[in-house]
Design a protein around this motif. Sequence first.
Motif, PDB file in Angstrom:
ATOM      1  N   GLN A  79       0.839  -1.207   0.000  1.00  0.00           N
ATOM      2  CA  GLN A  79       0.000   0.000   0.000  1.00  0.00           C
ATOM      3  C   GLN A  79       0.872   1.254   0.000  1.00  0.00           C
ATOM      4  N   LEU A  80       1.586   1.450  -1.079  1.00  0.00           N
ATOM      5  CA  LEU A  80       2.523   2.562  -1.198  1.00  0.00           C
ATOM      6  C   LEU A  80       1.813   3.904  -1.032  1.00  0.00           C
ATOM      7  N   ASP A  81       2.566   4.879  -0.588  1.00  0.00           N
ATOM      8  CA  ASP A  81       2.044   6.243  -0.454  1.00  0.00           C
ATOM      9  C   ASP A  81       2.080   6.892  -1.840  1.00  0.00           C
ATOM     10  N   LEU A 127       4.864   9.379  -3.837  1.00  0.00           N
ATOM     11  CA  LEU A 127       5.458   8.950  -5.104  1.00  0.00           C
ATOM     12  C   LEU A 127       5.188   9.960  -6.213  1.00  0.00           C
ATOM     13  N   ALA A 128       3.955  10.428  -6.296  1.00  0.00           N
ATOM     14  CA  ALA A 128       3.601  11.394  -7.324  1.00  0.00           C
ATOM     15  C   ALA A 128       4.395  12.684  -7.159  1.00  0.00           C
ATOM     16  N   LYS A 129       4.574  13.130  -5.927  1.00  0.00           N
ATOM     17  CA  LYS A 129       5.330  14.356  -5.686  1.00  0.00           C
ATOM     18  C   LYS A 129       6.789  14.198  -6.063  1.00  0.00           C
ATOM     19  N   ILE A 130       7.374  13.039  -5.767  1.00  0.00           N
ATOM     20  CA  ILE A 130       8.770  12.794  -6.141  1.00  0.00           C
ATOM     21  C   ILE A 130       8.928  12.851  -7.658  1.00  0.00           C
ATOM     22  N   ASN A 131       7.995  12.208  -8.360  1.00  0.00           N
ATOM     23  CA  ASN A 131       8.039  12.235  -9.822  1.00  0.00           C
ATOM     24  C   ASN A 131       7.833  13.643 -10.366  1.00  0.00           C
ATOM     25  N   PHE A 132       6.827  14.319  -9.836  1.00  0.00           N
ATOM     26  CA  PHE A 132       6.398  15.598 -10.409  1.00  0.00           C
ATOM     27  C   PHE A 132       7.372  16.726 -10.108  1.00  0.00           C
ATOM     28  N   TYR A 133       7.939  16.731  -8.885  1.00  0.00           N
ATOM     29  CA  TYR A 133       8.750  17.861  -8.461  1.00  0.00           C
ATOM     30  C   TYR A 133      10.259  17.623  -8.521  1.00  0.00           C
ATOM     31  N   TYR A 134      10.684  16.395  -8.763  1.00  0.00           N
ATOM     32  CA  TYR A 134      12.124  16.142  -8.809  1.00  0.00           C
ATOM     33  C   TYR A 134      12.550  15.378 -10.054  1.00  0.00           C
ATOM     34  N   ILE A 135      12.057  14.156 -10.212  1.00  0.00           N
ATOM     35  CA  ILE A 135      12.589  13.304 -11.271  1.00  0.00           C
ATOM     36  C   ILE A 135      12.218  13.824 -12.660  1.00  0.00           C
ATOM     37  N   THR A 136      10.947  14.131 -12.883  1.00  0.00           N
ATOM     38  CA  THR A 136      10.534  14.597 -14.208  1.00  0.00           C
ATOM     39  C   THR A 136      11.151  15.944 -14.568  1.00  0.00           C
ATOM     40  N   ILE A 183      11.387   4.597 -11.694  1.00  0.00           N
ATOM     41  CA  ILE A 183      10.498   5.205 -10.699  1.00  0.00           C
ATOM     42  C   ILE A 183       9.174   5.621 -11.315  1.00  0.00           C
ATOM     43  N   ALA A 184       9.221   6.206 -12.512  1.00  0.00           N
ATOM     44  CA  ALA A 184       7.984   6.668 -13.145  1.00  0.00           C
ATOM     45  C   ALA A 184       7.045   5.505 -13.455  1.00  0.00           C
ATOM     46  N   LEU A 185       7.589   4.401 -13.947  1.00  0.00           N
ATOM     47  CA  LEU A 185       6.740   3.267 -14.307  1.00  0.00           C
ATOM     48  C   LEU A 185       6.259   2.509 -13.074  1.00  0.00           C
ATOM     49  N   LEU A 186       7.083   2.424 -12.074  1.00  0.00           N
ATOM     50  CA  LEU A 186       6.625   1.821 -10.816  1.00  0.00           C
ATOM     51  C   LEU A 186       5.458   2.637 -10.246  1.00  0.00           C
ATOM     52  N   THR A 187       5.589   3.957 -10.302  1.00  0.00           N
ATOM     53  CA  THR A 187       4.514   4.828  -9.823  1.00  0.00           C
ATOM     54  C   THR A 187       3.244   4.638 -10.649  1.00  0.00           C
ATOM     55  N   LEU A 188       3.398   4.541 -11.955  1.00  0.00           N
ATOM     56  CA  LEU A 188       2.245   4.346 -12.833  1.00  0.00           C
ATOM     57  C   LEU A 188       1.522   3.044 -12.486  1.00  0.00           C
ATOM     58  N   GLY A 189       2.280   1.969 -12.272  1.00  0.00           N
ATOM     59  CA  GLY A 189       1.669   0.692 -11.903  1.00  0.00           C
ATOM     60  C   GLY A 189       0.906   0.789 -10.594  1.00  0.00           C
TER      61      GLY A 189
END
Length: 307
Positions: free
Chosen positions: A28-30, A34-43, A202-208
Amino acid sequence: MIADILLEVVLPIFVLIGFGILMQRAFQLDLYTLAKINFYYITPAAVFMSMYESEMSPRLLGTVTLFYALYVSALYLIGRLTAARRKFTPGMRAAFTNSLILDNAGNYGLPINDLAFKGDPLASSVQALIMSLQSLLTFTFGVISIQGAKTQGLYRHAIIGFLKMPVPYALVLGLLLHALAVPLPVFISRPLIYADQSLVAIALLTLGAQIIKYPLRLRRLDVYISVVLRLLAAPAIGILIVFALGLKGIPAQALIIASGMPVGVNTSILAEEYQNEPDFAAQTVLLSTILNVITITGLISLAKLVA
């Protein structure tokens, strides 16, 4: 060629999505974090590096922007015509149109591009620009179309949402430093490179993890119409525009592939936030992502043949 693309590009994508699904079920990931990490850092880091290392000329940048404007306009018209023919309510019309024009150019499109072109800087730059334009569209038209300009302060909300997006700033800064040939010190470039390299996983793990929260139901005809238009009509339009603009080589291939992305997760997020046909939006995201394993394989093969 199709077997190679399936094994080397598409299946790795869905294996990573599968890991995200399994981890979400087990732990039950947060999803918010995860979305914030992708949106504000990785992407933003990936977009910045793509623009900083870009091989796009100013002319190509303008051509890609023109492609996107024509592409979105054509899908918008198709969405409105279909909605009128189906006699949708205003809310359903907005949800349906968003499912066509707001695709998953970010946490799905960027990894697909990276694997399909083996990290080619020019291809990455094209996809990063498309993703940035998609982000702008999401937080302007995407919001306004749902609310229908009925809520007081709507435009202020849309503008604030736009100004909070890090991707456009990363895009402009990357282009500016590239144009001025400003060298990056190692203590800045190295973290950005590490973030860029983590994008695919990370992006695809988040998408899943995101899509598994939606139960799959196969009873709504409107969902099928949306998915068919998104996965088949949209790339057909993309190919026609590429030919009309006289594009060739890697930019043409990247744009053709970019036009075949599934419905974006942001479509469902907006629908849930504003309680506007959330079930319809969730179903289009899930079904189009599942079926994309077939359509994107064929589209990558076609792009390499015709462009």
